[in-house]
Design a protein around this motif. Structure first.
Motif, PDB file in Angstrom:
ATOM      1  N   ALA A 125       0.787  -1.163   0.117  1.00 31.79           N
ATOM      2  CA  ALA A 125      -0.257  -0.239   0.152  1.00 31.79           C
ATOM      3  C   ALA A 125       0.806   1.102   0.007  1.00 31.79           C
ATOM      4  N   THR A 126       2.056   1.011   0.548  1.00 32.45           N
ATOM      5  CA  THR A 126       2.778   2.464   0.779  1.00 32.45           C
ATOM      6  C   THR A 126       3.519   2.496  -0.723  1.00 32.45           C
ATOM      7  N   GLN A 127       3.390   1.926  -1.584  1.00 35.16           N
ATOM      8  CA  GLN A 127       4.672   2.289  -3.473  1.00 35.16           C
ATOM      9  C   GLN A 127       2.541   2.350  -3.875  1.00 35.16           C
ATOM     10  N   ALA A 128       1.942   2.280  -3.310  1.00 36.47           N
ATOM     11  CA  ALA A 128       0.385   2.615  -4.210  1.00 36.47           C
ATOM     12  C   ALA A 128       0.178   4.308  -3.574  1.00 36.47           C
ATOM     13  N   GLU A 129       0.768   4.661  -2.475  1.00 40.00           N
ATOM     14  CA  GLU A 129       0.399   5.679  -2.620  1.00 40.00           C
ATOM     15  C   GLU A 129       0.772   6.817  -2.608  1.00 40.00           C
ATOM     16  N   THR A 130       2.028   5.953  -3.323  1.00 39.25           N
ATOM     17  CA  THR A 130       2.826   7.038  -4.178  1.00 39.25           C
ATOM     18  C   THR A 130       2.346   8.090  -5.709  1.00 39.25           C
ATOM     19  N   ALA A 131       1.848   6.714  -6.587  1.00 41.00           N
ATOM     20  CA  ALA A 131       0.658   6.936  -7.213  1.00 41.00           C
ATOM     21  C   ALA A 131      -0.136   8.145  -7.463  1.00 41.00           C
ATOM     22  N   ARG A 132      -0.709   8.450  -6.266  1.00 43.87           N
ATOM     23  CA  ARG A 132      -0.951  10.227  -5.952  1.00 43.87           C
ATOM     24  C   ARG A 132      -0.572  11.291  -6.272  1.00 43.87           C
ATOM     25  N   SER A 133       0.794  11.304  -6.301  1.00 42.39           N
ATOM     26  CA  SER A 133       2.283  12.321  -6.029  1.00 42.39           C
ATOM     27  C   SER A 133       2.837  12.479  -7.295  1.00 42.39           C
ATOM     28  N   ALA A 134       2.859  11.334  -7.788  1.00 43.54           N
ATOM     29  CA  ALA A 134       4.110  11.088  -8.701  1.00 43.54           C
ATOM     30  C   ALA A 134       3.770  10.730  -9.945  1.00 43.54           C
ATOM     31  N   LYS A 135       4.159  11.044 -10.864  1.00 45.29           N
ATOM     32  CA  LYS A 135       4.065  10.263 -12.535  1.00 45.29           C
ATOM     33  C   LYS A 135       4.011   8.830 -12.216  1.00 45.29           C
ATOM     34  N   LYS A 136       5.481   9.028 -12.411  1.00 43.54           N
ATOM     35  CA  LYS A 136       6.545   7.476 -12.424  1.00 43.54           C
ATOM     36  C   LYS A 136       5.978   7.404 -11.213  1.00 43.54           C
ATOM     37  N   PRO A 137       4.867   6.707 -10.213  1.00 41.52           N
ATOM     38  CA  PRO A 137       5.144   6.172  -8.802  1.00 41.52           C
ATOM     39  C   PRO A 137       6.110   4.933  -8.706  1.00 41.52           C
ATOM     40  N   THR A 138       7.012   4.597  -7.673  1.00 43.11           N
ATOM     41  CA  THR A 138       7.482   3.956  -6.402  1.00 43.11           C
ATOM     42  C   THR A 138       7.133   2.515  -7.240  1.00 43.11           C
ATOM     43  N   GLY A 139       8.053   1.130  -7.558  1.00 42.15           N
ATOM     44  CA  GLY A 139       7.324  -0.004  -7.410  1.00 42.15           C
ATOM     45  C   GLY A 139       5.775  -0.397  -8.202  1.00 42.15           C
ATOM     46  N   VAL A 140       6.106   0.239  -9.287  1.00 44.42           N
ATOM     47  CA  VAL A 140       5.118  -0.670 -10.132  1.00 44.42           C
ATOM     48  C   VAL A 140       4.762  -2.063 -10.783  1.00 44.42           C
ATOM     49  N   LEU A 141       3.969  -2.569 -10.912  1.00 40.72           N
ATOM     50  CA  LEU A 141       4.266  -4.048 -11.107  1.00 40.72           C
ATOM     51  C   LEU A 141       3.912  -4.364 -12.341  1.00 40.72           C
ATOM     52  N   GLU A 142       2.561  -4.076 -13.094  1.00 41.65           N
ATOM     53  CA  GLU A 142       1.883  -3.531 -13.902  1.00 41.65           C
ATOM     54  C   GLU A 142       0.613  -2.715 -13.557  1.00 41.65           C
ATOM     55  N   SER A 143       1.040  -2.319 -15.507  1.00 44.79           N
ATOM     56  CA  SER A 143      -0.303  -0.970 -15.098  1.00 44.79           C
ATOM     57  C   SER A 143      -0.948  -0.677 -16.904  1.00 44.79           C
ATOM     58  N   GLN A 144      -2.298  -1.044 -16.873  1.00 42.32           N
ATOM     59  CA  GLN A 144      -2.131  -0.161 -18.156  1.00 42.32           C
ATOM     60  C   GLN A 144      -3.954  -0.026 -17.681  1.00 42.32           C
ATOM     61  N   LEU A 145      -4.036   0.706 -18.784  1.00 38.48           N
ATOM     62  CA  LEU A 145      -5.670   1.747 -19.606  1.00 38.48           C
ATOM     63  C   LEU A 145      -6.267   0.808 -19.745  1.00 38.48           C
ATOM     64  N   THR A 146      -8.015   1.306 -19.238  1.00 38.35           N
ATOM     65  CA  THR A 146      -8.729   1.109 -19.287  1.00 38.35           C
ATOM     66  C   THR A 146      -9.707   0.509 -20.816  1.00 38.35           C
ATOM     67  N   ASP A 147     -10.092  -0.343 -21.396  1.00 37.60           N
ATOM     68  CA  ASP A 147     -10.553  -0.469 -22.911  1.00 37.60           C
ATOM     69  C   ASP A 147     -11.825   0.315 -22.739  1.00 37.60           C
ATOM     70  N   ALA A 148     -12.420   0.667 -24.016  1.00 39.04           N
ATOM     71  CA  ALA A 148     -13.751   0.963 -24.172  1.00 39.04           C
ATOM     72  C   ALA A 148     -14.744   0.497 -23.136  1.00 39.04           C
ATOM     73  N   THR A 149     -15.120  -0.888 -22.061  1.00 38.15           N
ATOM     74  CA  THR A 149     -15.589  -1.468 -21.422  1.00 38.15           C
ATOM     75  C   THR A 149     -15.122  -0.138 -20.046  1.00 38.15           C
ATOM     76  N   GLY A 150     -14.801   0.371 -19.872  1.00 34.89           N
ATOM     77  CA  GLY A 150     -13.917   0.041 -18.067  1.00 34.89           C
ATOM     78  C   GLY A 150     -13.126  -0.505 -18.006  1.00 34.89           C
ATOM     79  N   ASN A 151     -12.718  -1.844 -18.616  1.00 38.24           N
ATOM     80  CA  ASN A 151     -11.918  -3.245 -18.368  1.00 38.24           C
ATOM     81  C   ASN A 151     -10.288  -2.674 -18.560  1.00 38.24           C
ATOM     82  N   VAL A 152      -9.275  -3.777 -17.531  1.00 36.75           N
ATOM     83  CA  VAL A 152      -8.751  -3.920 -17.330  1.00 36.75           C
ATOM     84  C   VAL A 152      -8.001  -5.741 -17.138  1.00 36.75           C
TER      85      VAL A 152
END
Length: 325
Positions: free
Chosen positions: A250-277
């Motif tokens: 959770a500590t690493q996840a919290e960095t996503a609120r303030s950093a463009k490139k947060p710490t410790g990202v394991l995976e990231s994706q953009l949602t599709d046309a139905t809002g899913n990843v």
């Protein structure tokens, strides 16, 4: 010479269309369609197609020309004895590809079907899964250099000369190619399909559907889904293009609120046309922390603002809906 032939042809029709002093026409009625059998699409109306009456199948020369209406229908008067004449249709799609076809001039109901005339060399790529079923949405790249084609495996397609995406029939089609040796590679959801070598030749006069080079790319079986996330807004409508990030704590996840490139990202994706990843490469039986973020329009300030979901703990094989207020 063509003008002389045209004058003579029109003169012959005018003479033959009189019985005594009375004009005795017949009518040919029909509908013009176009269909691309190479990529296996369904037939469609060729609205306002050009139609020629000609003594040959290429309309060169032609006797007269008219247009189908906006519903692709046509009616033409002709002298019944002119059985040696052809109706030739031409129509261009949004890419500028010419579709052409012909039938004998008949007085009964007529269907005039037009087929594509793709220029120069052609390569047809068919992508199937391990069960030989077509795969939609595969990005297929065309290269003239095998080393560059291998760049697809590294997650980027460097130096490709063309790119197409497979349709619902698993087909990507390349045309207007010069004689050469080409390399084909495809990718979808980080899967890479083998680089395949193919060659193409040029024939300006052969427009048949067999005048292309078929290439088959077989996809590896998709890994099972480890996390399935749906992102919605405060009104519970799917959000498209929101970024979903997965962290180990959770500590690493919290960095996503303030950093463009947060710490410790394991995976990231953009949602599709139905809002899913869908995340497929995470470890089994493991706890993760997920957060979604986006930019939303704030009516009160009339500006975009950063918006975030709560940090959500999830175990692999979970399915969850998270909201960005």
């Amino acid at each position: 010479m063509k003008k002389i032939f045209l004058f003579l042809a029109i003169s012959i029709i005018l003479v033959n269309c009189k019985r005594g002093d009375e004009f005795v026409p017949s009518k040919a009625q029909g509908t013009v369609y176009y269909q691309d059998t190479i990529i296996k699409n369904s037939k469609n109306l060729a609205a306002e197609a050009d139609i020629f009456i000609s003594p040959n199948t290429e309309a060169d020369p032609f006797i007269t020309k008219f247009k189908a209406d906006k519903e692709a229908k046509f009616t033409i008067d002709f002298e019944p004895k002119r059985e040696n004449l052809c109706l030739v249709g031409e129509w261009k799609d949004s890419r500028g590809i010419l579709f052409k076809g012909n039938i004998k001039l008949l007085s009964n109901g007529t269907e005039l079907m037009l087929s594509p005339r793709y220029p120069r060399g052609k390569i047809k790529v068919i992508v199937t899964d391990s069960n030989k079923q077509p795969v939609n949405g595969v990005e297929v790249y065309l290269f003239v250099n095998k080393t560059l084609a291998g760049s697809v495996a590294a997650g980027e397609a460097k130096g490709h000369i063309k790119k197409e995406t497979t349709n619902e029939n698993g087909i990507a089609f390349f045309y207007d190619l010069a004689p050469n040796t080409y390399y084909v590679a495809g990718t979808r959801e980080k899967q890479v399909f083998d680089v395949v070598t193919t060659t193409t030749t040029v024939d300006f006069n052969d427009y048949t559907t067999i005048n292309h080079h078929p290439v088959t790319l077989v996809t590896p079986a998709l890994a099972s889904i480890k996390l399935s996330i749906t992102v919605k807004d405060a009104a519970m409508k799917p959000m498209i293009g929101s970024e979903v990030l997965v962290f180990a704590n959770a500590t690493q996840a919290e960095t996503a609120r303030s950093a463009k490139k947060p710490t410790g990202v394991l995976e990231s994706q953009l949602t599709d046309a139905t809002g899913n990843v869908f995340f497929r490469t995470l470890a089994d039986n493991t706890d993760y922390f997920v957060i979604a973020r986006d930019s939303l329009y704030d009516v009160s300030t009339q500006k975009l603002r950063a918006a975030f979901s709560i940090i959500t703990p999830l175990k692999t094989t979970s399915t969850a809906t998270i909201t960005i207020p």
